[in-house]
Design an enzyme around this catalytic site. Structure first.
Site, PDB file in Angstrom:
ATOM      1  N   ASP A   1       0.832  -1.204   0.000  1.00 34.77           N
ATOM      2  CA  ASP A   1       0.000   0.000   0.000  1.00 34.77           C
ATOM      3  C   ASP A   1       0.866   1.254   0.000  1.00 34.77           C
ATOM      4  OD1 ASP A   1      -2.843   1.056   0.513  1.00 34.77           O
ATOM      5  OD2 ASP A   1      -1.657   2.092   2.037  1.00 34.77           O
ATOM      6  N   GLU A  57      13.571 -15.626  -0.961  1.00 35.13           N
ATOM      7  CA  GLU A  57      13.732 -16.838  -0.137  1.00 35.13           C
ATOM      8  C   GLU A  57      12.501 -17.727  -0.232  1.00 35.13           C
ATOM      9  OE1 GLU A  57      14.581 -16.252   4.043  1.00 35.13           O
ATOM     10  OE2 GLU A  57      15.760 -14.476   3.516  1.00 35.13           O
TER      11      GLU A  57
HETATM   12  C1  NOJ Z   1      -4.386   3.128  -0.793  1.00 36.23           C
HETATM   13  C2  NOJ Z   1      -5.532   2.216  -0.535  1.00 36.23           C
HETATM   14  O1  NOJ Z   1      -5.863   1.542  -1.728  1.00 36.23           O
HETATM   15  C3  NOJ Z   1      -6.653   3.060  -0.006  1.00 36.23           C
HETATM   16  O2  NOJ Z   1      -7.852   2.360   0.065  1.00 36.23           O
HETATM   17  C4  NOJ Z   1      -6.225   3.609   1.332  1.00 36.23           C
HETATM   18  O3  NOJ Z   1      -7.217   4.499   1.800  1.00 36.23           O
HETATM   19  C5  NOJ Z   1      -4.897   4.356   1.250  1.00 36.23           C
HETATM   20  N1  NOJ Z   1      -3.914   3.672   0.455  1.00 36.23           N
HETATM   21  C6  NOJ Z   1      -4.308   4.572   2.621  1.00 36.23           C
HETATM   22  O4  NOJ Z   1      -3.838   3.361   3.149  1.00 36.23           O
END
Ligand code: NOJ
Length: 534
Positions: A209, A251
């Site tokens: 993310d 790994e």
């Molecule tokens: C991207 C994620 O896809 C989204 O849903 C989220 O709100 C933000 N990153 C923050 O983690």
């Protein structure tokens, strides 16, 4: 660690079709109105029948769900609303039995304010080692009443919150998502351990993310418009983090897909060097309007930026953050822009659906891997959520101007004639389902050869059986400007008509699949795509 799947090679990720499950809205096994792992386990055969290679689960960890689970309180615990760690392990194993790999979502930029580290940091006070795991700073102004810098939030509003002892902490998203300090060795070590924890449980990959945001300029200077990169994104030191992660993934034979939103193609590609991430989401393609010249350029740019680093492209039309494809493609502006989202934007769903069907064949014929977001295979439109039911912080933080992302997160319809369309049993779903969604239900679409579901199933079946698709050679064919036509290996050709009129097909041996009926005389109608064997 579980044994590798015998049926596909180690390079499976170079041309995989990966299905994104938003667990809260996929299927509700215990009937409490919230989707869960039991629900997913009960529907694995659906995913196998659809023919996907892997499933990416958006965060399923312990979380107050302020940002739909992207506010993680504990990575080693499944949120009780979704199930238990034991169930997650069973799910991963059962999916593997069906030939489906699992990808989990790791959110390294921030944690929940309920995470043990943040609670300890608040309790320990200024100057403590606990606070060094985050970005705590005194404020500016005479009494420290002003935030330490002027960084813009990813979710409108401020990026700093002041705590009672006077210090401020940084959060690029909501105040409930404090940013971690990636210059701290304990932060790095903890995430390496989390990766191992999930790889040990048999996951095949990790979605990262906000992958370009982790490392900040240590001075936390003000943001100067036009200076690239900004001090909170794409810092060179971040590449060391991913080199260390790659060694761990290697790994276990695991792979990464990064959520990297960067306009600069060369800087984007740095994340995909052979010792860093395997793949990254193609947001350029996702945001591209339904226009032939723009799409052609997007494909060309994508292939050109990936080629020097040897990484395969990904093709993405939607996810849990953006407007559903059929709704977007039916609008006057068919591109996607977070800043432009407004209530009541008119759309022609018939047109949008025709285009989404064509776009499915386009993206599945391009070289690389493809991401499908749950409900895309059903042609679900963006739902209107009543104001008092909207939960997404993007809505509240925009002062109510931005409708937020809940419209693409509505629980799936499985059975036309069951309560909550078969999503769950007794309870009302956590987000309301539109009254006319029976027509999208899986059972209806299964029985209808012209449905979106049947189109996706057939496209995925062909993609598996035709070795010319997936990773490999790609050449544009001569065509009029508003038609996209390209050849893949083994004589496979894809033609997409973005002009307003029917066009003649190139000479071919056989039509493998069409996104809609052909016109009289076999011409390809507007907003229709076809796969040919030539
Ligand atoms: C991207 C994620 O896809 C989204 O849903 C989220 O709100 C933000 N990153 C923050 O983690």
């Amino acid at each position: 660690m579980a044994a590798p799947l015998p049926n596909r090679n180690a390079d499976w990720w170079r041309d995989a079709v990966i299905y994104q499950v938003y667990p809260r809205s996929f299927a509700d096994g215990d009937g409490d109105g919230t989707g869960d792992l039991a629900g997913v386990r009960g529907r694995l055969s659906y995913l196998a029948e659809l023919g996907v290679d892997a499933v990416w689960f958006t965060p399923w960890y312990l979380s107050p769900l302020v940002d739909g689970g992207y506010d993680v309180a504990d990575y080693r615990t499944i949120d009780p609303a979704f199930g238990t760690l034991g169930e997650a392990e069973k799910l991963i194993a059962e999916a593997r039995e069906l030939g489906i790999r699992t990808i989990v979502d790791i959110v390294p930029n921030h944690v929940s304010d309920q995470h043990a580290w943040f609670r300890a940091a608040l309790a320990a006070g200024p100057g403590s080692p606990e606070r060094e795991l985050f970005h705590f700073r005194p404020g500016r102004g005479e009494r420290g009443e002003l935030p330490p810098n002027d960084w813009p939030s990813q979710f409108s509003g401020t990026t700093w919150t002041r705590v009672p002892d006077g210090e401020w902490y940084l959060h690029l998203f909501t105040p409930e998502q404090p940013d971690l300090n990636w210059d701290h060795p304990a932060v790095r070590k903890e995430h390496e351990d989390i990766l191992r924890f999930w790889f040990e449980r048999g996951v095949a990959g990790v979605r990262i993310d906000s992958a370009a945001l982790l490392v900040k300029d240590p001075e936390l200077p003000d943001y100067v418009e036009g200076v690239d990169p900004a001090p909170f994104i794409d810092q060179d030191a971040l590449h060391d983090v991913y080199r260390a992660w790659r060694a761990i993934a290697d790994e276990y034979g695991g792979v990464f897909v990064g959520e990297v939103w960067l306009p600069d193609a060369e800087r984007f590609a740095r994340y995909l060097r052979p010792d860093e991430l395997h793949t990254a989401f193609n947001f350029n393609f996702l945001t591209c309007p339904w226009e032939a010249d723009r799409l052609r350029r997007s494909v060309d740019d994508t292939l050109a930026e990936h080629a020097p680093v040897g990484a395969p492209a990904t093709w993405v039309l939607c996810n849990h953050d953006v407007t559903r494809t059929v709704t977007r493609y039916g609008r006057a502006d068919t591109g996607f822009d977070f800043a432009a989202k407004r209530f009541g934007t008119p759309t022609d769903l018939g047109l949008g659906t025709r285009r989404a069907r064509a776009a499915a064949l386009l993206s599945l014929a391009l070289p690389g891997s493809v991401y499908l977001y749950q409900g895309e295979e059903l042609g679900l439109p963006e739902a209107d959520i009543p104001l008092d039911r909207i939960q997404d912080p993007m809505h509240s933080r925009s002062g109510g101007v931005d409708p937020g992302r809940d419209g693409c997160r509505v629980p799936l319809p499985w059975q036309a004639d069951a309560p909550s369309y078969g999503f769950g049993a007794e309870a009302e779903p956590w987000l309301p389902q539109p009254a006319d969604w029976a027509r999208f239900a899986v059972d209806r679409q299964r029985a209808d050869p012209d449905s979106m579901l049947r189109l996706y199933r057939e496209a995925l079946r062909l993609r598996r059986t035709e070795p010319g698709f997936g990773d490999g050679p790609f050449t544009w064919l001569d065509s009029q400007d508003d038609v996209l036509a390209f050849r893949r290996a083994e004589g496979l050709v894809c033609v997409v008509n973005l002009s307003g009129d029917p066009v003649a097909l190139p000479s071919h041996e056989r039509i493998l699949l069409a996104s809609g009926p052909l016109a009289d005389g076999g011409a390809l109608p507007a907003d229709t795509a076809v796969w040919l064997r030539t």
